[in-house]
Design an enzyme around this catalytic site. Structure first.
Site, PDB file in Angstrom:
ATOM      1  N   GLY A  48       0.779  -1.244   0.000  1.00 59.22           N
ATOM      2  CA  GLY A  48       0.000   0.000   0.000  1.00 59.22           C
ATOM      3  C   GLY A  48       0.801   1.278   0.000  1.00 59.22           C
ATOM      4  CD  GLU A 103       0.634   0.889   6.621  1.00 60.91           C
ATOM      5  OE1 GLU A 103       0.422   1.063   5.403  1.00 60.91           O
ATOM      6  OE2 GLU A 103       0.207  -0.097   7.231  1.00 60.91           O
ATOM      7  CG  ASP A 104      -1.873   1.665   2.900  1.00 60.78           C
ATOM      8  OD1 ASP A 104      -1.713   1.477   4.121  1.00 60.78           O
ATOM      9  OD2 ASP A 104      -2.282   0.777   2.133  1.00 60.78           O
ATOM     10  CG  ASP A 107      -9.608   0.357   9.098  1.00 59.84           C
ATOM     11  OD1 ASP A 107     -10.358   1.075   9.770  1.00 59.84           O
ATOM     12  OD2 ASP A 107     -10.034  -0.586   8.400  1.00 59.84           O
ATOM     13  CE  LYS A 135     -11.050   3.444   5.942  1.00 57.98           C
ATOM     14  NZ  LYS A 135     -11.607   2.119   5.590  1.00 57.98           N
ATOM     15  CG  PHE A 156     -12.930  -0.633   1.350  1.00 59.77           C
ATOM     16  CD1 PHE A 156     -12.239  -1.358   2.304  1.00 59.77           C
ATOM     17  CD2 PHE A 156     -12.501  -0.695   0.024  1.00 59.77           C
ATOM     18  CE1 PHE A 156     -11.150  -2.135   1.952  1.00 59.77           C
ATOM     19  CE2 PHE A 156     -11.409  -1.476  -0.333  1.00 59.77           C
ATOM     20  CZ  PHE A 156     -10.734  -2.198   0.629  1.00 59.77           C
ATOM     21  CG  ASP A 163      -5.567  -3.991  -2.411  1.00 57.06           C
ATOM     22  OD1 ASP A 163      -5.227  -3.565  -1.292  1.00 57.06           O
ATOM     23  OD2 ASP A 163      -5.941  -5.158  -2.601  1.00 57.06           O
ATOM     24  NE  ARG A 169      -1.855  -3.354  -4.396  1.00 56.75           N
ATOM     25  CZ  ARG A 169      -2.094  -3.552  -3.092  1.00 56.75           C
ATOM     26  NH1 ARG A 169      -2.109  -2.540  -2.266  1.00 56.75           N
ATOM     27  NH2 ARG A 169      -2.327  -4.757  -2.635  1.00 56.75           N
TER      28      ARG A 169
HETATM   29  P1  IMP Z   1      -5.434  -1.915  10.415  1.00 54.86           P
HETATM   30  O1  IMP Z   1      -4.602  -2.930  11.134  1.00 54.86           O
HETATM   31  O2  IMP Z   1      -6.922  -2.136  10.649  1.00 54.86           O
HETATM   32  O3  IMP Z   1      -5.037  -0.491  10.702  1.00 54.86           O
HETATM   33  O4  IMP Z   1      -5.281  -2.265   8.871  1.00 54.86           O
HETATM   34  C1  IMP Z   1      -4.522  -1.535   8.039  1.00 54.86           C
HETATM   35  C2  IMP Z   1      -4.442  -2.166   6.671  1.00 54.86           C
HETATM   36  O5  IMP Z   1      -5.735  -2.582   6.182  1.00 54.86           O
HETATM   37  C3  IMP Z   1      -3.947  -1.119   5.707  1.00 54.86           C
HETATM   38  O6  IMP Z   1      -2.544  -1.132   5.619  1.00 54.86           O
HETATM   39  C4  IMP Z   1      -4.632  -1.512   4.413  1.00 54.86           C
HETATM   40  O7  IMP Z   1      -3.850  -2.437   3.683  1.00 54.86           O
HETATM   41  C5  IMP Z   1      -5.925  -2.170   4.841  1.00 54.86           C
HETATM   42  N1  IMP Z   1      -7.046  -1.214   4.773  1.00 54.86           N
HETATM   43  C6  IMP Z   1      -7.687  -0.629   5.790  1.00 54.86           C
HETATM   44  N2  IMP Z   1      -8.677   0.200   5.366  1.00 54.86           N
HETATM   45  C7  IMP Z   1      -8.648   0.137   4.008  1.00 54.86           C
HETATM   46  C8  IMP Z   1      -9.429   0.792   2.964  1.00 54.86           C
HETATM   47  O8  IMP Z   1     -10.354   1.600   3.192  1.00 54.86           O
HETATM   48  N3  IMP Z   1      -9.086   0.473   1.695  1.00 54.86           N
HETATM   49  C9  IMP Z   1      -8.096  -0.405   1.375  1.00 54.86           C
HETATM   50  N4  IMP Z   1      -7.348  -1.026   2.324  1.00 54.86           N
HETATM   51  C10 IMP Z   1      -7.621  -0.757   3.623  1.00 54.86           C
HETATM   52 MG    MG Z   2      -4.640  -4.133   1.342  1.00 55.33          MG
END
Ligand code: IMP
Ligand code: MG
Length: 183
Positions: A48, A103-104, A107, A135, A156, A163, A169
């Site tokens: 990402g 990081e992208d 969440d 988020k 999302f 992706d 992407r």
């Molecule tokens: P976390 O552990 O819940 O913070 O997950 C983070 C990862 O989930 C990110 O690095 C993304 O790869 C994926 N992710 C979370 N939200 C989204 C979204 O809205 N679109 C695409 N990928 C997401």
């Molecule tokens: Mg992903």
């Protein structure tokens, strides 16, 4: 990419290409200041963070090292569980180094909080995080993201590295994926 080709797949654009690039410039100026006279290694989280790494690093007019990690969070579907597995570790030792994770999106924050703790356990000088997006849920876990590009709603999103089933992407902007694509 031809917007017409994907206009049915997206609900709306949440962050434009221009907004992303301007914000990256601002964050780069801040990072240059914060790390002045100190060593710096950028660690991108695959896949990402590829766009963010490519664009952000080009705004840093100084020496930096670049390395990559790939991790997978076990969990059902779109929810991450906090159980993380390293798919690709860093190529080099980071003892004593100042690490900035790129990081992208944050969440739940579970992946990043695990990753930060993991890197901190390697005898580093410092570990900070830069994320293009955050988020609201991210506030629930304790992960201190020092540089945040944009706070966005829970929807999302895709594009600029993010992706849906490995697609989108390569969009230069960030958009909300249309509900009919996954419901
Ligand atoms: P976390 O552990 O819940 O913070 O997950 C983070 C990862 O989930 C990110 O690095 C993304 O790869 C994926 N992710 C979370 N939200 C989204 C979204 O809205 N679109 C695409 N990928 C997401
Ligand atoms: Mg992903």
């Amino acid at each position: 990419m031809d917007l017409a080709a994907i206009s049915n797949d997206i609900e709306k654009i949440v962050v434009s290409e221009e907004q992303i690039q301007n914000r990256l410039k601002e964050m780069a100026a801040q990072v240059l200041k914060d790390y002045e006279g100190r060593d710096l290694i950028l660690v991108g989280v695959l896949k990402g963070a590829i766009m963010a790494m490519a664009d952000f690093s080009r705004h840093l007019q100084r020496h930096i090292d670049m390395d990559w990690m790939a991790v997978s969070s076990y969990g059902s579907g779109t929810k991450s569980s906090g159980v993380v597995r390293i798919l690709k570790d860093l190529d080099r030792d980071i003892t004593g180094r100042n690490v900035l994770i790129i990081e992208d999106i944050v969440d739940s924050g579970l992946t990043l909080s695990w990753l930060k703790t993991n890197l901190e356990s390697r005898g580093v000088g410092s570990v900070e995080i830069l994320s293009i997006l955050r988020k609201p849920d991210a506030a629930k876990v304790e992960v201190d993201v020092k540089y945040v590009g944009f706070d966005i709603p829970k929807d999302f999103v895709i594009g600029y590295g993010l992706d849906f089933d490995e697609k989108y992407r390569n969009l230069p902007f960030i958009a909300v994926l249309a509900k009919h694509m996954y419901e």
